[in-house]
Design an enzyme around this catalytic site. Structure first.
Site, mmCIF file in Angstrom:
data_model
loop_
_atom_site.group_PDB
_atom_site.id
_atom_site.type_symbol
_atom_site.label_atom_id
_atom_site.label_comp_id
_atom_site.label_asym_id
_atom_site.label_seq_id
_atom_site.Cartn_x
_atom_site.Cartn_y
_atom_site.Cartn_z
ATOM 1 N N LYS A 188 0.838 -1.199 0.000
ATOM 2 C CA LYS A 188 0.000 0.000 0.000
ATOM 3 C C LYS A 188 0.873 1.249 0.000
ATOM 4 O O LYS A 188 0.571 2.237 -0.677
ATOM 5 C CB LYS A 188 -0.927 -0.015 1.208
ATOM 6 N N CYS A 272 -11.617 1.647 17.184
ATOM 7 C CA CYS A 272 -10.411 0.824 16.994
ATOM 8 C C CYS A 272 -9.404 0.921 18.124
ATOM 9 O O CYS A 272 -8.710 -0.044 18.401
ATOM 10 C CB CYS A 272 -9.738 1.150 15.657
ATOM 11 N N MET A 273 -9.258 2.076 18.784
ATOM 12 C CA MET A 273 -8.185 2.217 19.766
ATOM 13 C C MET A 273 -8.661 2.604 21.162
ATOM 14 O O MET A 273 -7.855 2.761 22.067
ATOM 15 C CB MET A 273 -7.175 3.267 19.292
ATOM 16 N N MET A 447 -6.507 -4.784 16.764
ATOM 17 C CA MET A 447 -7.968 -4.832 16.804
ATOM 18 C C MET A 447 -8.528 -6.074 17.482
ATOM 19 O O MET A 447 -9.618 -6.042 18.056
ATOM 20 C CB MET A 447 -8.544 -4.736 15.397
ATOM 21 N N GLY A 484 -4.075 1.359 13.934
ATOM 22 C CA GLY A 484 -4.454 1.120 12.551
ATOM 23 C C GLY A 484 -4.535 2.361 11.700
ATOM 24 O O GLY A 484 -4.612 2.261 10.479
ATOM 25 N N GLN A 485 -4.548 3.564 12.300
ATOM 26 C CA GLN A 485 -4.697 4.795 11.540
ATOM 27 C C GLN A 485 -3.454 5.662 11.693
ATOM 28 O O GLN A 485 -2.756 5.587 12.705
ATOM 29 C CB GLN A 485 -5.930 5.566 12.021
#
Length: 903
Positions: A188, A272-273, A447, A484-485
């Site tokens: 990616k 998510c966090m 996650m 994740g971000q």
């Protein structure tokens, strides 16, 4: 033999002939000499899977004489519609995806077996950190201007070098001087520049009229938002994400909490966090990991708690695998609910039942105490024991060690086996790693632990087994969550764009904290509201509830996220609002999404290097970049959008947009000290708005010892890990390990380890006890299967960016359902069959993939959530952790309804 200093360009357009594609598809490991032309090697990335593409890139990267691996795509005049098609992913008749369309050379469930994983390069001498652009690039690629930026995707924080020519990003290189990725990018990341150039970019504000979106001016769009706020300030909410840059999130935070006096702002980091936040805060008294990615090079044993690291954080995973390639021993233990690509590299794979991780953590603790292998000295000196109060919260209540011992005693290996499904012998093996203090043990999770109705408890229990065993405080030895971000830490957590927080870890419910914020923002006393706002699930539930029935949120402004796809239980939290005339949805985004299609007002946003930015990654590393290219059409930076609406409110007389001196709350000054009206877009770039917002925000970072360096330091560095402390010589020193004497300047001499934000105010961390419990929804006779959702290597989150990258879309064009082979045979399902899945909330038909890239155990199915055409969150439930309020996307009950249809 490759020539010295060879620049390798990865591009599809250099070779698009079918015969070349066929040759590469049959054997991606071509030699460097086979297609060399005039000193450059065009390497076609036309394999049948992105993982083979990743392997090829890394083979090239390891070849002697190659100094650069980059992705050149400037020949794509319109990437979204005119990318080469001769190497498309192969399909069978009627579009059914064939087995060969997925990664080749692997048996069912073997993941990456037989192929080398991505590896980071080592051994290059780095120039001084003040050189933010790799001089080798500038010297060898003549007509390209280079700039550094963190990757736009996950929370790893890889630094890329973006090359610009003719006003477009035309090439991407992994930054060899970057400490995180050391020149490597995942697939990616190598394609991140292409995410800017999809053919369907949003370029004009659009308002829904008579069921259709029609273009309007920015002036009208800004006025519409301001008048919605004026009409009902307490009914307005702001929803963002860990994709906000630090200045964007800070502007939104100040706009809401300092301007409107409303705390109805939350990020999708809640999804998510949030459990990592509550886990760290209730254990150490302050959020975010004490350790850093350096642990990957020092650890002996890595425990992955429900974390498919090979696909979710491939660059970090490559650092581990690179050690093996050098002959070093590192043991990998994969605790998982399904066999994944990560499992293929693991020394030990322990497949547990959903929620069984609670039992496993307690089983480790039991054996440490029963075998007297717990670290008595560490525990007696550095921890207090705690348990939940009757109503769970961050503080809980004290418990004695003897009570802890009694309550943990029943978690014998045999009992843990009945709860988790992991054999008792494997439970003993797992505890044995923690019992051996000669080993360095690193726990990593993401996650799988956080998206859990007992996510806070699981975070606490991972910390607990490390402290109980004394595996804490040495390089390579401790617990660390991954994000994740790109700025879930820097923006959602540090800036505090969460409903109960203020910047820098301060709390809206704390009067002293509110006073500090009002001082920095120059606000009148009492402006900041003491009541926490609605958390994400609550916010969207209120928005989707009729006003007459208590739905008091009537307007939500969404920036940098896609709740129409990412929220759980969409039929309850999102869809109903779209049928209510008084509910108004504003969405700022770069592409059409499941959310923009349902929006009342769409605002086109600038993306990544089309604007200035700063982010914070999983190891507390703050990074900065400058605008390199212009956004398309009328797209504008989110921070400008927020400031422009605030100014319109000021002009309309909203008192909250004035500070206590009557001035606009957002003021930006030029070098001469004169105010610049940055809300007027033609003048927005006269000053560096990011720098001025950051310097104001930086004042908040000192309250919780999250000290940030001046903006200019981040310009000249590839990120710095906070706390960053000024040295006597005027330089700035980052911190690798917090709470550790000699590493953290805030630790008092002689303390060795000092948890100086202890919730018990005695420099001790909290070691929590939690019982195992079942999920809120379990399979039964009516819905006999577990459903787990997650990501895949090729796509990031909802796919709104990665699905615009032709190479990534071809490699993984649609969602699917993984089915265990035994279940498939019993139900008569074949590969590619379209099989309906039903939960108590919805129904969705998906193509079956039997023991494909990963292999779920019998009774379990897995579905990725990147595909907006196949919204799996129509099925997921919105049950959430009682403390973090984070929903559980990993387990709900579904049934398979064989329909006999085929794709």
């Amino acid at each position: 033999m490759p020539v010295a200093g060879l620049v390798v360009t990865l591009t599809e357009l250099d070779l698009v002939r079918d015969e070349a594609c066929a040759a590469l598809a049959s054997d991606a490991r071509i030699t460097l000499g086979e297609m060399q032309r005039g000193g450059r090697l065009p390497v076609v990335l036309a394999t049948d899977s992105v993982l083979e593409e990743q392997d090829l890139m890394n083979d090239v990267a390891r070849t002697p004489g190659v100094l650069l691996v980059d992705l050149a795509f400037d020949d794509f005049s319109d990437v979204g519609s005119s990318a080469p098609t001769s190497c498309r992913q192969r399909r069978g008749r009627e579009g059914r995806m064939e087995r060969r369309g997925f990664p080749q050379g692997q048996r069912a469930g073997d993941g990456h077996r037989g192929r080398r994983p991505p590896r980071a390069r080592a051994g290059r001498r780095a120039p001084p950190a003040t050189q933010a652009v790799d001089p080798a690039l500038a010297a060898r690629v003549g007509d390209v201007t280079w700039g550094k930026a963190p990757c736009r995707f996950c929370g790893t924080g890889c630094t890329v070098q973006a090359g610009v020519r003719g006003g477009r990003v035309v090439t991407i290189a992994g930054d060899q001087l970057a400490p995180v990725n050391r020149g490597l990018l995942c697939v990616k990341g190598y394609h991140v520049g292409l995410a800017l150039y999809g053919s369907d970019r949003l370029t004009r504000p659009m308002l829904k009229r008579n069921g259709r979106h029609v273009p309007i001016s920015w002036e009208e769009a800004v006025d519409i938002i301001a008048r919605r706020v004026i009409a009902k300030p307490r009914g307005f909410a702001f929803y963002g994400s860990g994709q906000w840059t630090i200045p964007e999130g800070y502007a939104a935070q100040k706009f809401m909490k300092g301007g409107l006096g409303s705390n109805h702002i939350d990020p999708n980091a809640r999804l998510c966090m949030a459990s990592a936040v509550t886990g760290y805060t209730s254990t150490f008294g302050v959020d975010e990991p004490y350790n850093c990615f350096d642990d990957l090079e020092h650890t002996d044993v890595v425990i992955l708690w429900g974390n498919n690291m090979a696909e979710m954080h491939p660059v970090l995973f490559s650092r581990l695998m690179d050690r093996r390639s050098r002959g070093e021993r590192v043991t990998l233990v994969d605790l998982t609910t399904r066999r994944t690509r990560t499992s293929a590299f693991a020394d030990h794979v322990m497949v547990f039942k959903p929620h069984g991780d609670l039992a496993l953590a307690n089983g480790i603790a039991h054996l440490l105490i029963a075998n007297n292998t717990w670290d008595r000295a560490f525990v007696e000196r550095y921890v207090n024991f705690r348990k939940d109060s009757e109503r769970p919260d961050l503080n809980g209540q004290a418990m004695t060690f003897e009570e802890y011992r009694r309550r943990i005693a029943r978690y014998t290996p045999e009992y843990v086996e009945t709860l988790s499904g992991v054999p008792a012998a494997e439970v003993r093996r797992l505890a044995g790693f923690f019992a051996d203090r000669n080993l360095k043990v690193l726990s990593l999770w993401c996650m799988g632990v956080n998206q859990h109705t007992r996510g806070t408890a699981m975070n606490r229990l991972i910390h607990a087994v490390h402290m109980l065993s004394g595996h804490f405080g040495r390089p390579g030895d401790g617990p660390q969550s991954l994000t994740g971000q790109p700025s879930a830490c820097g923006t959602a957590r540090e800036v505090g764009t969460i409903a109960h927080l203020l910047p820098g870890g301060l709390l809206v419910a704390n009067a002293d904290h509110r006073h500090k914020a009002e001082e920095i923002w120059n606000l009148p006393a009492g402006r900041i509201n003491a009541t926490p706002g609605y958390h994400t699930v609550q916010m969207w539930k209120k928005f989707s509830t009729a006003t007459a029935q208590g739905g008091d949120i009537d307007t939500i402004w969404v920036q940098v996220t896609n709740p129409g796809q990412s929220l759980p239980n969409l039929a309850e939290l999102f869809d109903p609002s779209r049928t209510m005339a008084d509910k108004f949805l504003i969405v700022s985004d770069v592409y059409p999404t499941a959310t923009t299609r349902q929006a009342d007002l769409i605002l086109p946003s600038a993306m990544w290097v089309e604007k200035n930015g700063m982010t914070g990654n999983s190891e507390r590393r703050t990074q900065q970049w400058f605008k390199m290219v212009d956004p398309p059409g009328e797209a504008r930076a989110d921070v400008w959008q927020t400031v422009a609406v605030a100014r319109r409110l000021f002009d309309l007389g909203h008192p909250g947009m004035r500070d206590k001196d009557g001035e606009f709350i957002f003021r930006f000054r030029n070098a001469a000290g004169a105010n610049v009206p940055s809300w007027e877009y033609p003048r927005f770039h006269e000053v560096n708005v990011d720098a001025q917002l950051f310097e104001e925000y930086r004042r908040f970072s000192r309250f919780k010892h999250k000290n940030l360096a001046p903006y200019e330091q981040y310009v000249s560095h590839r990120g710095m890990r906070w706390p960053v402390i000024e040295q006597p010589d005027g330089s700035w020193r980052e911190t690798r390990y917090r709470f550790i004497e000699g590493e953290d300047p805030n630790v008092e001499a002689g303390k060795r380890i000092q948890f100086y934000h202890s919730v018990t105010h005695d420099d001790r961390a909290s070691l929590w006890f939690h019982e195992h419990e079942n999920p809120p929804e379990m399979p039964d006779a009516q819905y006999p299967f577990w459903l787990c959702t997650g990501r895949v290597l090729e796509h990031w989150h909802s796919g709104s960016m990665t699905m615009r990258v032709p190479q990534l879309r071809r490699a993984m064009p649609n969602a699917y359902v993984e089915v265990n082979r035994e279940d498939a045979e019993r139900l008569g399902i074949r590969d590619g069959d379209t099989v309906p899945r039903e939960s108590r909330r919805g129904r969705l038909s998906l193509p079956a993939w039997i023991d494909g890239r990963a292999s779920p155990p019998p009774g379990t199915v897995f579905v990725p959530w990147f595909d907006e055409r196949l919204l799996i969150n129509q099925l997921t439930l919105d049950a959430h952790d009682p403390i973090s309020k984070q929903p559980d996307y990993k387990k709900c009950a579904v049934r398979i309804v064989p329909a006999g249809t085929r794709r």
